[in-house]
Scaffold this motif. Sequence first.
Motif, mmCIF file in Angstrom:
data_model
loop_
_atom_site.group_PDB
_atom_site.id
_atom_site.type_symbol
_atom_site.label_atom_id
_atom_site.label_comp_id
_atom_site.label_asym_id
_atom_site.label_seq_id
_atom_site.Cartn_x
_atom_site.Cartn_y
_atom_site.Cartn_z
ATOM 1 N N SER A 52 0.833 -1.208 0.000
ATOM 2 C CA SER A 52 0.000 0.000 0.000
ATOM 3 C C SER A 52 0.865 1.256 0.000
ATOM 4 C CB SER A 52 -0.889 0.012 1.248
ATOM 5 O OG SER A 52 -1.536 1.257 1.404
ATOM 6 N N TRP A 53 0.396 2.259 -0.737
ATOM 7 C CA TRP A 53 1.029 3.578 -0.685
ATOM 8 C C TRP A 53 0.559 4.359 0.540
ATOM 9 C CZ3 TRP A 53 1.611 6.811 -5.763
ATOM 10 C CH2 TRP A 53 2.360 6.099 -6.706
ATOM 11 N N MET A 54 -0.645 4.078 0.983
ATOM 12 C CA MET A 54 -1.277 4.924 1.995
ATOM 13 C C MET A 54 -1.071 4.427 3.420
ATOM 14 S SD MET A 54 -2.946 7.519 0.446
ATOM 15 C CE MET A 54 -1.335 7.697 -0.363
ATOM 16 N N ASN A 55 -1.072 3.126 3.619
ATOM 17 C CA ASN A 55 -1.016 2.545 4.967
ATOM 18 C C ASN A 55 0.120 1.538 5.025
ATOM 19 O OD1 ASN A 55 -4.226 2.592 4.056
ATOM 20 N ND2 ASN A 55 -3.795 3.708 5.942
ATOM 21 N N ILE A 56 1.166 1.884 5.740
ATOM 22 C CA ILE A 56 2.380 1.079 5.730
ATOM 23 C C ILE A 56 2.604 0.455 7.101
ATOM 24 C CG2 ILE A 56 4.871 1.099 5.353
ATOM 25 C CD1 ILE A 56 4.477 3.391 3.391
ATOM 26 N N PRO A 57 2.268 -0.827 7.265
ATOM 27 C CA PRO A 57 2.533 -1.499 8.537
ATOM 28 C C PRO A 57 3.986 -1.960 8.600
ATOM 29 C CG PRO A 57 1.414 -3.000 7.040
ATOM 30 C CD PRO A 57 1.594 -1.704 6.299
ATOM 31 N N PHE A 58 4.548 -1.938 9.792
ATOM 32 C CA PHE A 58 5.884 -2.508 9.966
ATOM 33 C C PHE A 58 6.031 -2.992 11.402
ATOM 34 C CE2 PHE A 58 6.267 2.057 10.690
ATOM 35 C CZ PHE A 58 7.095 2.196 11.798
ATOM 36 N N ARG A 59 6.881 -3.976 11.551
ATOM 37 C CA ARG A 59 7.114 -4.573 12.865
ATOM 38 C C ARG A 59 8.568 -4.386 13.258
ATOM 39 N NH1 ARG A 59 2.620 -7.604 14.275
ATOM 40 N NH2 ARG A 59 3.717 -8.151 16.198
ATOM 41 N N LEU A 60 8.785 -4.361 14.565
ATOM 42 C CA LEU A 60 10.132 -4.363 15.090
ATOM 43 C C LEU A 60 10.531 -5.808 15.362
ATOM 44 C CD1 LEU A 60 9.083 -1.423 15.556
ATOM 45 C CD2 LEU A 60 10.661 -1.324 17.509
ATOM 46 N N ALA A 61 11.810 -6.113 15.226
ATOM 47 C CA ALA A 61 12.281 -7.491 15.384
ATOM 48 C C ALA A 61 11.986 -8.030 16.779
ATOM 49 C CB ALA A 61 13.777 -7.565 15.083
ATOM 50 N N ASP A 62 11.915 -7.145 17.763
ATOM 51 C CA ASP A 62 11.613 -7.538 19.143
ATOM 52 C C ASP A 62 10.403 -6.736 19.606
ATOM 53 O OD1 ASP A 62 11.484 -8.059 21.839
ATOM 54 O OD2 ASP A 62 13.635 -7.804 22.212
ATOM 55 N N ASP A 63 9.289 -7.432 19.864
ATOM 56 C CA ASP A 63 8.061 -6.747 20.275
ATOM 57 C C ASP A 63 8.234 -5.955 21.569
ATOM 58 O OD1 ASP A 63 6.832 -7.803 18.093
ATOM 59 O OD2 ASP A 63 5.686 -9.333 19.170
ATOM 60 N N ARG A 64 9.223 -6.314 22.362
ATOM 61 C CA ARG A 64 9.449 -5.587 23.613
ATOM 62 C C ARG A 64 9.909 -4.154 23.365
ATOM 63 N NH1 ARG A 64 13.350 -9.893 26.436
ATOM 64 N NH2 ARG A 64 14.130 -9.807 24.284
ATOM 65 N N LEU A 65 10.322 -3.883 22.133
ATOM 66 C CA LEU A 65 10.756 -2.528 21.790
ATOM 67 C C LEU A 65 9.604 -1.650 21.312
ATOM 68 C CD1 LEU A 65 14.089 -3.319 19.896
ATOM 69 C CD2 LEU A 65 13.826 -2.414 22.220
ATOM 70 N N ASP A 66 8.414 -2.244 21.184
ATOM 71 C CA ASP A 66 7.282 -1.469 20.651
ATOM 72 C C ASP A 66 6.967 -0.255 21.522
ATOM 73 O OD1 ASP A 66 7.156 -3.362 18.690
ATOM 74 O OD2 ASP A 66 5.132 -4.074 19.154
ATOM 75 N N LYS A 67 6.852 -0.477 22.822
ATOM 76 C CA LYS A 67 6.476 0.625 23.705
ATOM 77 C C LYS A 67 7.520 1.732 23.726
ATOM 78 C CE LYS A 67 3.170 -1.656 26.754
ATOM 79 N NZ LYS A 67 2.836 -2.047 28.170
ATOM 80 N N PRO A 68 8.809 1.421 23.882
ATOM 81 C CA PRO A 68 9.789 2.517 23.827
ATOM 82 C C PRO A 68 9.842 3.204 22.470
ATOM 83 C CG PRO A 68 10.879 0.380 24.094
ATOM 84 C CD PRO A 68 9.430 0.158 24.335
ATOM 85 N N PHE A 69 9.599 2.442 21.390
ATOM 86 C CA PHE A 69 9.574 3.075 20.070
ATOM 87 C C PHE A 69 8.452 4.097 19.985
ATOM 88 C CE2 PHE A 69 8.025 3.467 15.736
ATOM 89 C CZ PHE A 69 9.183 3.685 15.006
ATOM 90 N N LEU A 70 7.260 3.710 20.422
ATOM 91 C CA LEU A 70 6.109 4.617 20.372
ATOM 92 C C LEU A 70 6.302 5.810 21.295
ATOM 93 C CD1 LEU A 70 3.268 1.957 20.261
ATOM 94 C CD2 LEU A 70 3.845 3.575 18.435
ATOM 95 N N ALA A 71 6.879 5.577 22.468
ATOM 96 C CA ALA A 71 7.125 6.681 23.399
ATOM 97 C C ALA A 71 8.099 7.687 22.805
ATOM 98 C CB ALA A 71 7.658 6.135 24.728
ATOM 99 N N GLY A 72 9.148 7.183 22.194
ATOM 100 C CA GLY A 72 10.118 8.080 21.565
ATOM 101 C C GLY A 72 9.528 8.835 20.394
ATOM 102 N N ALA A 73 8.651 8.160 19.652
ATOM 103 C CA ALA A 73 7.988 8.820 18.522
ATOM 104 C C ALA A 73 7.120 9.980 19.016
ATOM 105 C CB ALA A 73 7.149 7.817 17.744
ATOM 106 N N GLU A 74 6.356 9.730 20.075
ATOM 107 C CA GLU A 74 5.498 10.787 20.636
ATOM 108 C C GLU A 74 6.340 11.977 21.082
ATOM 109 O OE1 GLU A 74 2.055 10.949 21.739
ATOM 110 O OE2 GLU A 74 1.364 9.071 20.833
ATOM 111 N N GLU A 75 7.469 11.710 21.731
ATOM 112 C CA GLU A 75 8.344 12.789 22.191
ATOM 113 C C GLU A 75 8.826 13.657 21.031
ATOM 114 O OE1 GLU A 75 11.512 10.914 24.267
ATOM 115 O OE2 GLU A 75 10.257 10.237 25.940
#
Length: 361
Positions: free
Chosen positions: A295-318
């Motif tokens: 898709s051009w409009m909606n791009i899903p992606f995963r991190l190799a370690d799901d435990r990094l999801d929360k810190p990734f999102l927190a850093g993105a918000e910051e």
Amino acid sequence: MSKRLFNFCAGPAALPEAVLQTARDELTDWHGKGLSVMEMSHRSDEFVGIAEQAEQDLRELLNIPSDYKVLFLQGGASQQFAQIPLNLLGEDGRADYIDTGIWSRKAMEEASRYGHVNAAASGKEYDYFAIPGQNEWTLSADAAYVHYTPNETIGGVEFNWIPEVGDKPLVADVSSDILSRPLDVSRFGLLYAGAQKNIGPSGLTVVIVREDLLGKAHSKCPTMLDYSVAAKNGSMYNTPPTFAWYLSGLVFKWLKAQGGLDAMERINDAKQRKLYTAIDASELYSNPINVADRSWMNIPFRLADDRLDKPFLAGAEERGLLNLKGHRSVGGMRASIYNAVPEAAVDALVAYMAEFEKQHG
């Protein structure tokens, strides 16, 4: 205005800042009339003019043929899942549906309440990471129409081709990719789109329907759901969502000012290339979708370690990168990069992803 952050929400989604500024400036006094668009009668000359201009601008953007009606309705794309079979299926008809993900399946399930639904093809055997080629489809000879979802907002797969279905009306849910690039409307019997992704705010649904498909509604179709009634009444059989219609009209003007859909195609192509390139070059991020069906409009992606999801999102918000959490049914991340999401937003996201990978990779 206060500082605007980068919004990657799948919907309700980002609106062009220029549109929001115009709406702000006109909010309490539209064109010196002393009242807001929200306070106008939908029968007034002023609002009728707003509505007619919005339709004309949309017709110009999509080069909609004269034998198509443009309807501005309520209920979202999900209401269309029922409204389409009620209008096109007849008393005991059959329709072909192409199953490529959650939204196409929802459409199929609802249509099955009103007639016979044939799952003419399914991406299930590809885990919905790819679109079945047309050589894999089994279309019905007696289908009243063929329905598909060109872009699956949640799964992140998108058709880069328009199906060939002979003389059957082709029906498409274009909620999440309409206006992102040129589209040959004449190839379709009916197009429908919830507004809250590439058109305007939630509350409005656009239906583009070929005139010869009107007047075929089921005998028990509610009056409010009959396309022919909406068409005869200029989408004002009842009070329409006037402010959403007005804001969508401003978006259409904004798109024309950007250079129309040819210009949007170039911009959107550049955005998606940048983000997929960053994902594919990474050892931390991955996208599971078949490359030809991304898709051009909606791009899903995963991190190799799901435990990094929360810190990734927190850093993105910051860093002012909002709404990157993936849909609850899929997990991971999702960046929705509709027309109103500027290229600078993608640049900022790519830079943050690289920074995060250096820290956690």
